[in-house]
Design a protein around this motif. Structure first.
Motif, PDB file in Angstrom:
ATOM      1  N   ASP A  70       8.975 -59.367  25.880  1.00  0.00           N
ATOM      2  CA  ASP A  70       9.948 -58.617  24.958  1.00  0.00           C
ATOM      3  C   ASP A  70      11.186 -59.610  24.749  1.00  0.00           C
ATOM      4  OD1 ASP A  70      11.640 -58.505  27.428  1.00  0.00           O
ATOM      5  OD2 ASP A  70      11.292 -56.454  27.304  1.00  0.00           O
ATOM      6  N   ALA A  80      14.932 -51.138  19.273  1.00  0.00           N
ATOM      7  CA  ALA A  80      14.473 -51.547  18.130  1.00  0.00           C
ATOM      8  C   ALA A  80      13.153 -52.091  18.475  1.00  0.00           C
ATOM      9  CB  ALA A  80      15.142 -52.443  17.058  1.00  0.00           C
ATOM     10  N   PHE A  81      12.986 -53.113  19.423  1.00  0.00           N
ATOM     11  CA  PHE A  81      11.707 -53.629  19.898  1.00  0.00           C
ATOM     12  C   PHE A  81      10.945 -52.660  20.250  1.00  0.00           C
ATOM     13  CE2 PHE A  81       9.035 -55.665  22.759  1.00  0.00           C
ATOM     14  CZ  PHE A  81       8.704 -56.704  22.066  1.00  0.00           C
ATOM     15  N   ALA A 130       9.475 -50.062  17.808  1.00  0.00           N
ATOM     16  CA  ALA A 130       8.170 -50.737  16.956  1.00  0.00           C
ATOM     17  C   ALA A 130       6.846 -50.733  17.889  1.00  0.00           C
ATOM     18  CB  ALA A 130       8.544 -52.158  16.340  1.00  0.00           C
ATOM     19  N   HIS A 140       6.549 -59.137  15.281  1.00  0.00           N
ATOM     20  CA  HIS A 140       7.381 -59.035  14.000  1.00  0.00           C
ATOM     21  C   HIS A 140       8.596 -58.489  14.553  1.00  0.00           C
ATOM     22  CE1 HIS A 140       8.683 -56.635  10.573  1.00  0.00           C
ATOM     23  NE2 HIS A 140       8.222 -57.847   9.886  1.00  0.00           N
ATOM     24  N   ALA A 141       8.891 -57.731  15.737  1.00  0.00           N
ATOM     25  CA  ALA A 141      10.071 -57.224  16.097  1.00  0.00           C
ATOM     26  C   ALA A 141      10.721 -58.269  17.062  1.00  0.00           C
ATOM     27  CB  ALA A 141       9.928 -55.882  16.944  1.00  0.00           C
ATOM     28  N   ALA A 150       3.024 -55.890  15.864  1.00  0.00           N
ATOM     29  CA  ALA A 150       4.241 -55.244  15.749  1.00  0.00           C
ATOM     30  C   ALA A 150       5.226 -55.965  16.777  1.00  0.00           C
ATOM     31  CB  ALA A 150       4.340 -53.663  16.182  1.00  0.00           C
ATOM     32  N   ARG A 164      18.873 -54.034  20.486  1.00  0.00           N
ATOM     33  CA  ARG A 164      17.842 -54.930  20.217  1.00  0.00           C
ATOM     34  C   ARG A 164      16.457 -54.436  20.840  1.00  0.00           C
ATOM     35  NH1 ARG A 164      18.359 -60.671  23.031  1.00  0.00           N
ATOM     36  NH2 ARG A 164      17.847 -59.606  24.716  1.00  0.00           N
TER      37      ARG A 164
END
Length: 130
Positions: free
Chosen positions: A116, A17-18, A21, A90-91, A87, A14
């Motif tokens: 985050d 991926a965050f 971006a 969105h993430a 971004a 997770r």
């Protein structure tokens, strides 16, 4: 001034991926990714330092966000601040302050703030005039 910054995370896929971006929007390439060790790092394309690292805490304990702790990432321009904030949200990030001027810091400061997925507070800012 800084060699590296390390943020503790609880879920590597997770978090990776965050931050993939976020760092893509900022133009910071991935330097390494070791999923088996649950850590990764990005750096500026024009220099080997500083590194921005994510990973599980070294002591094996739970990751936790610090009260009053924040990491500010430098953007090359205001449009990149806007793009990076978008971004991040969105993430899966949470907004802590929409992009905009912050003249109480200085006349040309333009920044945005988000958290985050682990609650770490991140700023993206530009110090240059519009």
């Amino acid at each position: 001034m800084l060699s590296h910054v390390h943020l503790g995370i609880s879920d590597f896929p997770r978090a990776f991926a965050f931050y993939t971006a976020v760092m893509k929007a900022l133009g910071f390439p991935l330097r390494f990714c070791e999923p088996d060790k649950a850590w990764a790092g990005w750096m500026p394309s024009a220099a080997p330092r500083p590194l921005f690292l994510i990973g599980r805490p070294y002591d094996g304990g739970a990751a936790s966000a610090g009260n009053g702790q924040m990491v500010a990432l430098l953007a090359p321009n205001r449009a990149t601040v806007d793009e990076t904030h978008a971004a991040a949200l969105h993430a899966g990030g949470l907004c802590e302050g929409r992009p905009g001027p912050r003249p109480h810091y200085h006349a040309d400061y333009y920044g945005a703030y988000f958290r985050d997925p682990d609650g770490n507070k991140i700023c993206v800012c530009c110090h240059d005039p519009e």
